[in-house]
Design an enzyme around this catalytic site. Structure first.
Site, PDB file in Angstrom:
ATOM      1  N   PRO A   1       1.478  -7.554  -8.365  1.00  0.00           N
ATOM      2  CA  PRO A   1       1.125  -6.686  -9.500  1.00  0.00           C
ATOM      3  C   PRO A   1       2.008  -6.997 -10.570  1.00  0.00           C
ATOM      4  O   PRO A   1       3.197  -6.913 -10.813  1.00  0.00           O
ATOM      5  CB  PRO A   1       1.618  -5.292  -9.069  1.00  0.00           C
ATOM      6  CG  PRO A   1       2.601  -5.704  -7.936  1.00  0.00           C
ATOM      7  CD  PRO A   1       2.224  -6.888  -7.232  1.00  0.00           C
TER       8      PRO A   1
ATOM      9  N   VAL B   1       3.568  -7.221 -14.492  1.00  0.00           N
ATOM     10  CA  VAL B   1       4.014  -6.498 -15.625  1.00  0.00           C
ATOM     11  C   VAL B   1       4.515  -7.575 -16.559  1.00  0.00           C
ATOM     12  O   VAL B   1       5.375  -8.429 -16.281  1.00  0.00           O
ATOM     13  CB  VAL B   1       5.478  -5.504 -15.269  1.00  0.00           C
ATOM     14  CG1 VAL B   1       5.840  -4.764 -16.446  1.00  0.00           C
ATOM     15  CG2 VAL B   1       4.617  -4.476 -14.265  1.00  0.00           C
TER      16      VAL B   1
ATOM     17  N   ASP C   1       6.968  -9.489 -11.035  1.00  0.00           N
ATOM     18  CA  ASP C   1       6.179  -9.123  -9.986  1.00  0.00           C
ATOM     19  C   ASP C   1       6.872  -7.561  -9.681  1.00  0.00           C
ATOM     20  O   ASP C   1       8.058  -7.310  -9.458  1.00  0.00           O
ATOM     21  CB  ASP C   1       6.602  -9.876  -8.620  1.00  0.00           C
ATOM     22  CG  ASP C   1       5.849  -9.358  -7.333  1.00  0.00           C
ATOM     23  OD1 ASP C   1       5.181  -8.192  -7.370  1.00  0.00           O
ATOM     24  OD2 ASP C   1       5.511 -10.220  -6.479  1.00  0.00           O
ATOM     25  N   HIS C   2       5.983  -6.559  -9.904  1.00  0.00           N
ATOM     26  CA  HIS C   2       6.651  -5.153  -9.838  1.00  0.00           C
ATOM     27  C   HIS C   2       6.995  -4.604  -8.512  1.00  0.00           C
ATOM     28  O   HIS C   2       7.472  -3.671  -8.143  1.00  0.00           O
ATOM     29  CB  HIS C   2       5.748  -4.101 -10.525  1.00  0.00           C
ATOM     30  CG  HIS C   2       6.372  -3.190 -11.244  1.00  0.00           C
ATOM     31  ND1 HIS C   2       7.413  -2.504 -10.781  1.00  0.00           N
ATOM     32  CD2 HIS C   2       5.822  -2.453 -12.654  1.00  0.00           C
ATOM     33  CE1 HIS C   2       7.838  -1.553 -11.620  1.00  0.00           C
ATOM     34  NE2 HIS C   2       6.903  -1.510 -12.527  1.00  0.00           N
ATOM     35  N   ARG C   3       6.560  -5.342  -7.428  1.00  0.00           N
ATOM     36  CA  ARG C   3       6.978  -5.104  -5.891  1.00  0.00           C
ATOM     37  C   ARG C   3       8.494  -5.335  -5.968  1.00  0.00           C
ATOM     38  O   ARG C   3       9.429  -4.722  -5.362  1.00  0.00           O
ATOM     39  CB  ARG C   3       6.217  -5.982  -5.181  1.00  0.00           C
ATOM     40  CG  ARG C   3       4.811  -5.745  -4.868  1.00  0.00           C
ATOM     41  CD  ARG C   3       4.173  -6.560  -3.999  1.00  0.00           C
ATOM     42  NE  ARG C   3       4.385  -8.014  -4.421  1.00  0.00           N
ATOM     43  CZ  ARG C   3       3.797  -8.965  -3.790  1.00  0.00           C
ATOM     44  NH1 ARG C   3       3.246  -9.088  -2.501  1.00  0.00           N
ATOM     45  NH2 ARG C   3       4.136 -10.281  -4.135  1.00  0.00           N
TER      46      ARG C   3
END
Length: 445
Positions: A240, A242, A416-418
């Site tokens: 994901p 950002v 990576d928003h994880r």
């Protein structure tokens, strides 16, 4: 008696499954030594030159330039005992040093081979149908034009490697063509006319893949372009993304650059703004280690790297590649500048090795070199963030309450928003900006 061996296409330490034959460096009848370069191949990551692990005489080239070959497929045959040394020794009652047996495990045969990776070729290969090795031909005097050599029971048409590759891409059978150049050599125009059905005296544009009926040109998706596309799709649909942006006054950085360029330490070193960005990334990553971590889906773990293998996205004639500067965080500014110069020169020449593009931890994309201000870069698989560095422009800027013209650039960070929350991403981007707007801040890190 002659002793023949077949040289297979081997994995070059990158999980290779197939490669395109770009150019042969030898021909039937040539004598080769151990570790001599015999062929140039193009993998999904780079062009690679392959050496041969035996000495002897080349008797047969089993594939043509432009052909795609799977790993393990024999690509040439070599006579490793061209003088019949074994037979002569037997007749004299002595035992000569024995060349590696054709039945010996491939991993043993490949041990002296320079440049190969750790993955060994399978020990057992199926024999090629109808492909019996032939004795090496007698040496011949140089000819004014290319001479056809036997390949797989037939003859290689007279054409240079780039023309062979073009013919393969367009689906043209070179055996059906008559060359228009001196000596019957087939040219690019011959191939293009055959692909479009255009007469020899036509003035229609016959560029590679061009269809005059539709006025469209089609190019096969392969090599670096194919690998890049697959990696970007995987990243975009897995991590994901950002993206955050920051505009920075880098006037102090440019002033420091001008001073350092005249110093003895940086004499002969190309000191670009990208070098300062690379150093800023390495320093800022120490304060925000999440930036240099990666999500391991299989293990359900976040892996924190205590080193920075810095990738630099580089545009090359073969497409986008991302070679790495190993342990960039341990380098001084001058060392980074030297490493970056070598890396970009090698990439532009198309000679970056596959190993040099593996296991990166963070990437910088210098879109500013194209005069672009900013962008939303896609994270490279296996990493968690990428920084795009924009062009430096003279811009009106408020300094101490007054308007002035300053050197300004834009930064954009995709992450990576994880792995990285907005706080960590913002802190990292702010740190990079602070280091570029005032390099003296580095002594506080």
């Amino acid at each position: 008696m002659p002793e023949y061996k077949q040289f297979p296409l081997s994995d070059t330490a990158e999980g290779l499954t197939e490669a395109d034959i770009l150019d042969w460096k030898v021909k039937p009848g040539d004598t080769v030594t151990v570790n001599q370069i015999v062929v140039e191949i193009e993998t999904a990551k780079a062009a690679v030159e392959l050496p041969i692990p035996w000495a002897g005489v080349i008797t047969e080239l089993l594939v043509e330039p432009g052909q795609t070959v799977e790993v393990g497929t024999p690509i040439l045959t070599v006579d490793v005992d061209p003088g019949g040394a074994a037979a002569s020794a037997a007749a004299n009652g002595s035992a000569p040093a024995k060349a590696p047996s054709a039945e010996a495990p491939a991993e043993e045969e490949m041990k002296p081979l320079v440049g190969y990776g750790s993955k060994a070729v399978s020990a057992h290969r199926r024999a090629r149908k109808g492909s019996a090795p032939a004795p090496a031909p007698a040496a011949a005097a140089p000819a004014p034009a290319p001479v056809a050599q036997p390949v797989r029971g037939g003859y290689v048409p007279l054409a240079k490697p780039p023309v062979r590759k073009l013919a393969k891409d367009l689906g043209v059978d070179l055996h059906a063509l008559t060359g228009s150049a001196d000596g019957g050599v087939i040219t690019r125009d011959d191939v293009q006319r055959a692909a479009t059905g255009t007469p020899a005296n036509s003035t229609v544009d016959t560029a590679a893949g061009y269809d005059p009926a539709t006025r469209e040109r089609r190019v096969p998706i392969k090599g670096v372009r194919k690998a890049t596309a697959a990696a970007m799709v995987q990243s975009a649909y897995t991590a994901p993304h950002v993206t955050e942006f920051l505009t920075v006054d880098v006037t102090p950085m440019m002033e420091l650059r001008a001073k350092l360029k005249n110093s003895r330490e940086f004499s002969g070193v190309k000191l670009t703004p990208l070098v300062f960005a690379a150093k800023a990334v390495c320093l800022a990553a120490k304060r925000t280690p999440d930036i240099n971590a990666v999500w391991d889906e299989a293990a359900q773990e976040i892996v924190y790297k205590e080193y920075v293998h810095l990738g630099i996205a580089a545009a090359t004639p073969r497409g986008l590649v991302v070679p790495k500067i190993r342990d960039a965080d341990a380098m001084s500014l001058s060392e980074l500048a030297s490493a970056l110069g070598e890396l970009t020169d090698t990439a532009r020449q198309g000679k970056t090795t596959p190993a040099d593009m593996l296991n990166g931890t963070f990437t910088i994309s210098n879109v500013g070199v194209f005069g672009v201000d900013t962008g939303t870069p896609i994270i490279n698989p296996g990493e968690s963030a990428i920084l795009a560095v924009g062009a430096i422009r003279d811009t009106p800027w408020v300094v101490d309450g007054e308007l002035a013209v300053r050197k300004v650039m834009q930064l954009s960070l995709s992450f990576d928003h994880r792995v990285i929350d907005g706080q960590q991403g913002s802190e990292f981007l702010a740190d990079v900006g602070a280091l570029l707007s005032d390099p003296a801040v580095a002594i506080t890190y």
